[in-house]
Design a protein around this motif. Structure first.
Motif, PDB file in Angstrom:
ATOM      1  N   SER A  95       0.815  -1.206   0.000  1.00 10.60           N
ATOM      2  CA  SER A  95       0.000   0.000   0.000  1.00 10.60           C
ATOM      3  C   SER A  95       0.851   1.258   0.000  1.00 10.60           C
ATOM      4  O   SER A  95       0.333   2.356  -0.202  1.00 10.60           O
ATOM      5  N   GLY A  96       2.135   1.106   0.232  1.00 10.08           N
ATOM      6  CA  GLY A  96       3.052   2.233   0.118  1.00 10.08           C
ATOM      7  C   GLY A  96       3.764   2.578   1.401  1.00 10.08           C
ATOM      8  O   GLY A  96       3.134   2.747   2.446  1.00 10.08           O
ATOM      9  N   GLY A  97       5.089   2.681   1.344  1.00 12.86           N
ATOM     10  CA  GLY A  97       5.867   3.137   2.476  1.00 12.86           C
ATOM     11  C   GLY A  97       6.649   2.049   3.190  1.00 12.86           C
ATOM     12  O   GLY A  97       6.329   0.858   3.112  1.00 12.86           O
ATOM     13  N   ILE A  98       7.712   2.486   3.866  1.00  7.95           N
ATOM     14  CA  ILE A  98       8.526   1.624   4.715  1.00  7.95           C
ATOM     15  C   ILE A  98       8.507   2.206   6.121  1.00  7.95           C
ATOM     16  O   ILE A  98       8.672   3.418   6.304  1.00  7.95           O
ATOM     17  N   THR A 120       8.928   6.972   1.744  1.00  9.92           N
ATOM     18  CA  THR A 120       7.678   7.003   0.984  1.00  9.92           C
ATOM     19  C   THR A 120       8.003   6.906  -0.508  1.00  9.92           C
ATOM     20  O   THR A 120       9.159   6.940  -0.920  1.00  9.92           O
ATOM     21  N   GLY A 121       6.956   6.776  -1.318  1.00 12.32           N
ATOM     22  CA  GLY A 121       7.163   6.710  -2.758  1.00 12.32           C
ATOM     23  C   GLY A 121       7.632   5.357  -3.243  1.00 12.32           C
ATOM     24  O   GLY A 121       8.056   5.216  -4.389  1.00 12.32           O
ATOM     25  N   VAL A 122       7.573   4.342  -2.379  1.00 12.27           N
ATOM     26  CA  VAL A 122       7.967   2.991  -2.751  1.00 12.27           C
ATOM     27  C   VAL A 122       6.990   2.012  -2.107  1.00 12.27           C
ATOM     28  O   VAL A 122       6.533   2.215  -0.982  1.00 12.27           O
ATOM     29  N   SER A 123       6.634   0.968  -2.850  1.00 16.30           N
ATOM     30  CA  SER A 123       5.731  -0.076  -2.355  1.00 16.30           C
ATOM     31  C   SER A 123       6.476  -1.401  -2.415  1.00 16.30           C
ATOM     32  O   SER A 123       6.441  -2.114  -3.411  1.00 16.30           O
ATOM     33  N   PRO A 124       7.176  -1.750  -1.348  1.00 13.48           N
ATOM     34  CA  PRO A 124       8.085  -2.897  -1.388  1.00 13.48           C
ATOM     35  C   PRO A 124       7.382  -4.246  -1.559  1.00 13.48           C
ATOM     36  O   PRO A 124       6.366  -4.519  -0.924  1.00 13.48           O
ATOM     37  N   GLN A 134      24.568  -1.064   6.746  1.00 13.47           N
ATOM     38  CA  GLN A 134      24.501   0.337   6.336  1.00 13.47           C
ATOM     39  C   GLN A 134      23.370   0.629   5.358  1.00 13.47           C
ATOM     40  O   GLN A 134      22.950   1.785   5.242  1.00 13.47           O
ATOM     41  N   TRP A 135      22.894  -0.419   4.639  1.00 13.72           N
ATOM     42  CA  TRP A 135      21.991  -0.186   3.513  1.00 13.72           C
ATOM     43  C   TRP A 135      20.782  -1.118   3.554  1.00 13.72           C
ATOM     44  O   TRP A 135      20.908  -2.313   3.832  1.00 13.72           O
ATOM     45  N   LEU A 136      19.616  -0.560   3.234  1.00 11.61           N
ATOM     46  CA  LEU A 136      18.403  -1.334   3.008  1.00 11.61           C
ATOM     47  C   LEU A 136      18.143  -1.328   1.509  1.00 11.61           C
ATOM     48  O   LEU A 136      18.016  -0.262   0.902  1.00 11.61           O
ATOM     49  N   ILE A 137      18.072  -2.514   0.916  1.00 11.61           N
ATOM     50  CA  ILE A 137      17.836  -2.636  -0.524  1.00 11.61           C
ATOM     51  C   ILE A 137      16.432  -3.174  -0.732  1.00 11.61           C
ATOM     52  O   ILE A 137      16.035  -4.177  -0.120  1.00 11.61           O
ATOM     53  N   VAL A 138      15.670  -2.511  -1.604  1.00 14.37           N
ATOM     54  CA  VAL A 138      14.234  -2.768  -1.750  1.00 14.37           C
ATOM     55  C   VAL A 138      13.884  -2.930  -3.224  1.00 14.37           C
ATOM     56  O   VAL A 138      14.383  -2.188  -4.074  1.00 14.37           O
ATOM     57  N   ALA A 139      13.009  -3.887  -3.531  1.00 15.47           N
ATOM     58  CA  ALA A 139      12.481  -4.048  -4.890  1.00 15.47           C
ATOM     59  C   ALA A 139      10.964  -3.939  -4.841  1.00 15.47           C
ATOM     60  O   ALA A 139      10.320  -4.457  -3.928  1.00 15.47           O
ATOM     61  N   ASP A 140      10.396  -3.253  -5.849  1.00 16.65           N
ATOM     62  CA  ASP A 140       8.943  -3.086  -5.899  1.00 16.65           C
ATOM     63  C   ASP A 140       8.372  -3.782  -7.128  1.00 16.65           C
ATOM     64  O   ASP A 140       9.080  -4.483  -7.856  1.00 16.65           O
ATOM     65  N   LEU A 141       7.058  -3.575  -7.365  1.00 21.71           N
ATOM     66  CA  LEU A 141       6.385  -4.252  -8.479  1.00 21.71           C
ATOM     67  C   LEU A 141       6.682  -3.631  -9.835  1.00 21.71           C
ATOM     68  O   LEU A 141       6.336  -4.197 -10.861  1.00 21.71           O
TER      69      LEU A 141
END
Length: 373
Positions: A95-98, A120-124, A134-141
């Motif tokens: 629905s959007g956001g982390i 915001t602006g990402v729907s993981p 150090q890093w969070l890596i995220v993939a969306d649809l």
């Protein structure tokens, strides 16, 4: 993957009622953020009627609910990731956001950033924290991949560069090799995108594409051994797990072994390799089982005694606990939502039923499971 898409469309109506910038969590009620030695499991309940994270502790030869679990999230969670020092848990929603939680010394969760999203602006669909923390890596649809810098004190996220477009496909899972050099993202019938990653800078680059064995097959689960020598990819259609060597030299990053693929149950969905590097376990979503294998030094897989092992309905995610003694699985179809198995030492690698847990009103559409490290 059909279930993930079902969640996406079901939650579209919810998006009309709420904004990603709002506060969807209870007010902060405690401290947290300290590294702890507790052995905890967290399950994402992605049903819109539940929308929570269920927390459990494995102690004194029992699996017990954490205090105040399940923790309400307001938006249905479908992806989670924990930092290497067990400081923060990140939750992403289609629905959007982390959103970020601190993990308290007793395993309970305290929402960070006053309940507002840290990105915001990402729907993981899927996300992981790199080995350095150090890093969070995220993939969306879309499909695209994002990199966020992690503030070690607050859990706040800072966007690193621009989103990177992936190859055509339906986003499934994301995996970062233990050495932090490669990121693999499964794209269903689109195969697996191979990306290089620089942990010093957070720069991620698309490199190559691994195609399925046949165009109608779908690549789903991803894992590697602790030394980052082999990549394991579950593939539907052939109902098998593929084993590929991860090359440090040459033009091709992946080379499939002559002994690959190895048959699993029906609808292989996710795969995990134990921290010892001794065993590989694959969840089979269609037939509700786990296929277990012994992993040899040359990458060959041999079925374990008693494999496959029966689970609840539609197992979709699997994790090893921090002690290396247990394997836990999330079942999106419930019956039960979560199961925990012990790794037998008398019959090495065999999974023995240990505990079953509902994570709300069964089924809760348990879509992901993570463990402290």
């Amino acid at each position: 993957m059909k279930t993930r898409l079902f969640h996406f469309f079901c939650m579209a109506g919810l998006m009309l009622l709420c904004s990603c910038g709002g506060k969807f969590f209870p007010d902060e009620t405690g401290g947290g953020g300290n590294t702890n030695s507790g052995n905890y499991l967290y399950v994402a309940n992605s049903s819109t009627s539940v929308s929570s994270i269920a927390g459990f502790t494995i102690a004194n030869s029992a699996v017990s609910d954490l205090s105040n679990s399940p923790f309400a999230t307001g938006l249905p969670p479908n992806a989670m990731a924990i930092t290497p020092k067990d400081t923060f848990l990140y939750m992403g929603s289609l629905s959007g956001g982390i959103y970020a939680y601190t993990i308290n010394s007793d395993g309970t969760l305290t929402v960070a950033n006053s309940g507002s999203p840290v990105a915001t602006g990402v729907s993981p669909v899927t996300m992981k924290v790199d080995p350095t923390g150090q890093w969070l890596i995220v993939a969306d649809l879309t499909p695209q991949v994002y990199v966020f810098g992690i503030n070690a004190s607050t859990g706040a996220l800072t966007t690193q560069g621009n989103p990177l477009a992936l190859d055509t496909g339906t986003t499934g899972n994301l995996y970062i090799t233990p050495n932090g050099q490669y990121v693999f993202i499964s794209l269903g019938t689109g195969g697996v995108d191979i990306l290089t990653f620089a942990s010093a800078t957070g720069v991620i680059s698309k490199s190559q594409l691994l195609s399925p064995k046949a165009s109608t097959n779908a690549d789903m689960g991803l894992a590697s051994d602790p030394t980052s020598k082999y990549l394991f990819v579950t593939e539907t259609g052939i109902n098998a797990v593929r084993v590929l060597s991860i090359n440090t030299t040459g033009s091709s990053i992946l080379t499939e072994l002559a002994t690959s693929p190895t048959k699993t149950g029906l609808g292989p969905s996710q795969v995990v390799v134990t921290a010892s590097g001794s065993y590989v376990y694959v969840t089979n979503r269609t037939d509700g089982t786990i296929s277990g294998f012994a992993l040899s030094a040359n990458g060959a897989l041999t079925a374990l005694s008693g494999s496959p092992y029966t689970t609840g309905s539609a197992p979709v995610d699997i994790v090893e606990d921090k002690t290396g003694a247990y394997i836990a699985v999330a079942c999106v179809g419930g019956n039960p939502d979560m199961q925990v198995f012990t790794i037998d030492t008398t019959t090495p690698g065999k999974l023995d039923a240990f505990s079953s847990k509902t994570t709300g009103t069964d089924p809760t559409l348990a879509s992901a499971i993570v463990a402290t490290k």
